[in-house]
Design a protein around this motif. Structure first.
Motif, short mmCIF file in Angstrom:
data_model
loop_
_atom_site.label_atom_id
_atom_site.label_comp_id
_atom_site.label_asym_id
_atom_site.label_seq_id
_atom_site.Cartn_x
_atom_site.Cartn_y
_atom_site.Cartn_z
N ARG A 153 35.24 33.34 26.72
CA ARG A 153 34.83 34.53 27.48
C ARG A 153 33.32 34.53 27.66
N PHE A 157 31.15 33.12 34.38
CA PHE A 157 32.26 32.20 34.20
C PHE A 157 32.71 31.75 35.59
N ARG A 293 48.53 43.46 34.28
CA ARG A 293 47.26 43.05 34.88
C ARG A 293 46.28 44.23 34.95
N VAL A 316 44.92 31.44 31.34
CA VAL A 316 44.12 30.59 32.23
C VAL A 316 44.26 30.99 33.68
N CYS A 317 45.24 31.84 33.98
CA CYS A 317 45.42 32.22 35.38
C CYS A 317 46.10 33.58 35.45
N GLY A 318 45.64 34.42 36.35
CA GLY A 318 46.28 35.71 36.57
C GLY A 318 46.39 35.95 38.06
N ALA A 340 43.77 33.96 40.35
CA ALA A 340 42.48 33.39 39.95
C ALA A 340 42.68 32.63 38.65
N ILE A 341 42.21 31.40 38.65
CA ILE A 341 42.28 30.56 37.44
C ILE A 341 40.92 30.62 36.76
N GLY A 342 40.91 30.80 35.44
CA GLY A 342 39.66 30.75 34.68
C GLY A 342 39.32 29.28 34.42
P1 AMP Z 1 41.07 38.31 36.29
O1 AMP Z 1 40.14 38.12 37.47
O2 AMP Z 1 40.57 39.30 35.30
O3 AMP Z 1 42.49 38.49 36.71
O4 AMP Z 1 41.04 36.94 35.48
C1 AMP Z 1 41.63 35.74 35.93
C2 AMP Z 1 41.30 34.64 34.95
O5 AMP Z 1 39.89 34.46 34.91
C3 AMP Z 1 41.67 34.96 33.51
O6 AMP Z 1 42.99 34.60 33.25
C4 AMP Z 1 40.70 34.09 32.73
O7 AMP Z 1 41.20 32.78 32.66
C5 AMP Z 1 39.48 34.08 33.60
N1 AMP Z 1 38.45 35.02 33.09
C6 AMP Z 1 38.37 36.36 33.30
N2 AMP Z 1 37.27 36.88 32.67
C7 AMP Z 1 36.65 35.83 32.07
C8 AMP Z 1 35.46 35.69 31.29
N3 AMP Z 1 34.66 36.73 31.00
N4 AMP Z 1 35.12 34.46 30.81
C9 AMP Z 1 35.90 33.38 31.10
N5 AMP Z 1 37.02 33.46 31.85
C10 AMP Z 1 37.40 34.65 32.32
#
Ligand code: AMP
Length: 458
Positions: A153, A157, A293, A316-318, A340-342
């Protein structure tokens, strides 16, 4: 001396990357590049084109799209003022205005905390509803959220995401988008991949609103057993209570009503068709009634993918469907779904499971001695690089022993030895560093030999 320069006897400050940000360095960046290349390739085969929106946008765009009550918008955005016209704001007779004088008229802008809002803004701005529908776009790049930094986190990112906008809300689209992420992860050999899906209903059809009422009532009954965060969320965002990872709350959460039992007929039909479509594509999923979510814009299909080696931050992805979002931002009624994939977490997981490629050493280190040899070495380096080999050409002459030691340290496969003898004979010495063997080649044969060596090792 400029203002920022240190005073005499004062040690210059040692700068460090800001907390929650970091430098991505070689050899790790080679893995980042491989991941991004694979995304371009896989998404391209599904007919997606790349969009590169700006990194900052009006704060209002995110507030409207992501939702003012979400943590992202209420606490985590990097927001500052962007005076639209400096000159217009300078009072008469003054050449400069203070920031305070400019602020009232300045627009507030934020570093993007996510990119779906930007993609929808671009869809509207460029009248993409006039293109053949649906429009399929993907992006990759940095996002910014002021979260508490920990493993997986960060405050800066990276996300790789895709959106399908316009056209219908056919369940096959939901399934194909999910199939695309799973194909991407499969191509990268990501380990321990687990796909969770859910439907969170449709607020316009009232099925979600009805469910949220029931959920609120049920939460009031167990309020005493919940922590302060969840207690507050009963009012602000009751669905988010289902996200809680607090051990002490799990028993109470298990007693709450499931949304699947409260979906309207249209949402229930859509959800079962998505599941059927996933099965037709051989995509293995797990239903997770607690997957809601965190962002306001989602409706119906939501999904999340976890992978191994990531500890508590293992998503890793939502993604999910967001049919109302484009309209909410002032565009025409438009269907939408995306994910979106982290990327940081994806990379971490690949590294943890040993799927990261080993450090890439040089192919050839050119050990040269003497002025004539230097000229030949420069030409050899040019030709070898043109043929695609990675070449290290030392800028100054070194004794051969030192040069070979250096070649070893850099992980070179071969040392090309060029001394006066080699140059006058027209026979170059190639040393294979792994076994120390040495052979002589003409310039033309050398390239062939190296090509064969490369073909064997790849
Ligand atoms: P979100 O945009 O919140 O739906 O997040 C989608 C993906 O982005 C999450 O599943 C994480 O893999 C990644 N992600 C969200 N916030 C962070 C963060 N602060 N640092 C690293 N990865 C993140």
């Amino acid at each position: 001396m400029s203002e920022g320069a240190p005073k005499k006897d004062e040690k210059p400050r040692k700068f460090q990357a800001i907390r929650g940000t970091r430098d991505l360095l070689p050899p790790e960046t080679a893995l980042w590049n491989r991941v991004e290349r694979t995304a371009h390739e896989v998404f391209g085969t599904f007919g997606f084109g790349e969009i590169r929106p700006p990194i900052f946008e009006p704060t209002e765009l995110f507030a409207r799209a992501v939702g003012g009550e979400t943590d992202i918008v209420s606490k985590e955005m990097y927001t500052f003022s962007n005076p639209t016209s400096l000159a217009a704001m300078v009072p008469e007779g003054r050449t400069e205005g203070t920031l305070a004088e400019m602020l009232p008229e300045a627009e507030m802008i934020s570093l993007r905390p996510e990119a779906t809002a930007s993609v929808c803004r671009a869809y509207i701005e460029h009248n993409m509803q006039q293109l053949p529908q649906p429009v399929k776009l993907y992006y990759m790049g940095p996002m910014f959220r002021r979260e508490r930094p920990q493993k997986g986190r960060y405050r800066q990112f990276y996300q790789i995401g895709a959106e399908v906008l316009g056209g219908s809300d056919a369940p096959a689209i939901d399934a194909e988008v999910i199939e695309m992420v799973m194909t991407f992860f499969d191509r990268l050999e990501l380990q321990g991949v687990q796909l969770d899906i859910n439907s969170i209903g449709h607020s316009a059809d009232n099925c979600r609103r009805g469910y949220v009422e029931k959920l609120k009532a049920a939460l009031e009954n167990v309020k005493d057993k919940l922590g302060p965060d969840s207690q507050r969320r009963i009012e602000t965002n009751p669905l988010r209570v289902l996200d809680s990872k607090l051990e002490s709350e799990q028993g109470s959460i298990a007693t709450l009503p499931h949304i699947a039992d409260h979906l309207c007929e249209a949402c229930a039909t859509h959800y079962s068709a998505v599941k059927h479509q996933l099965e037709m594509r051989g995509v293995i999923y797990r239903e997770n009634w607690r997957l809601v979510r965190g962002l306001d814009y989602y409706m119906r299909t939501t999904f999340e993918i976890t992978a191994q080696g990531l500890g508590s931050q293992n998503a890793v992805c939502g993604g999910g469907r967001y049919d109302g979002l484009v309209e909410l931002l002032g565009g025409p009624p438009t269907k939408g779904i995306g994910f979106a994939i982290g990327e940081d977490r994806l990379i971490l997981s690949l590294q943890e499971s040993g799927k990261a490629p080993a450090q890439q050493g040089r192919d050839v280190y050119i050990a040269w001695m003497g002025e004539r040899a230097h000229a030949t070495a420069i030409r050899a380096a040019k030709d070898l690089r043109k043929a695609g080999f990675s070449v290290e050409l030392p800028p100054v002459e070194q004794k051969f022993g030192k040069a070979l030691g250096q070649a070893d340290k850099l992980g070179a496969k071969y040392a090309l030895i060029l001394g006066d003898n080699e140059v006058s004979e027209g026979l170059w010495t190639l040393k294979t560093l792994a076994d120390g063997s040495q052979e002589k080649y003409t310039e033309a044969d050398l390239l062939d030999r190296l090509r064969k060596g490369k073909a064997l090792s790849s």
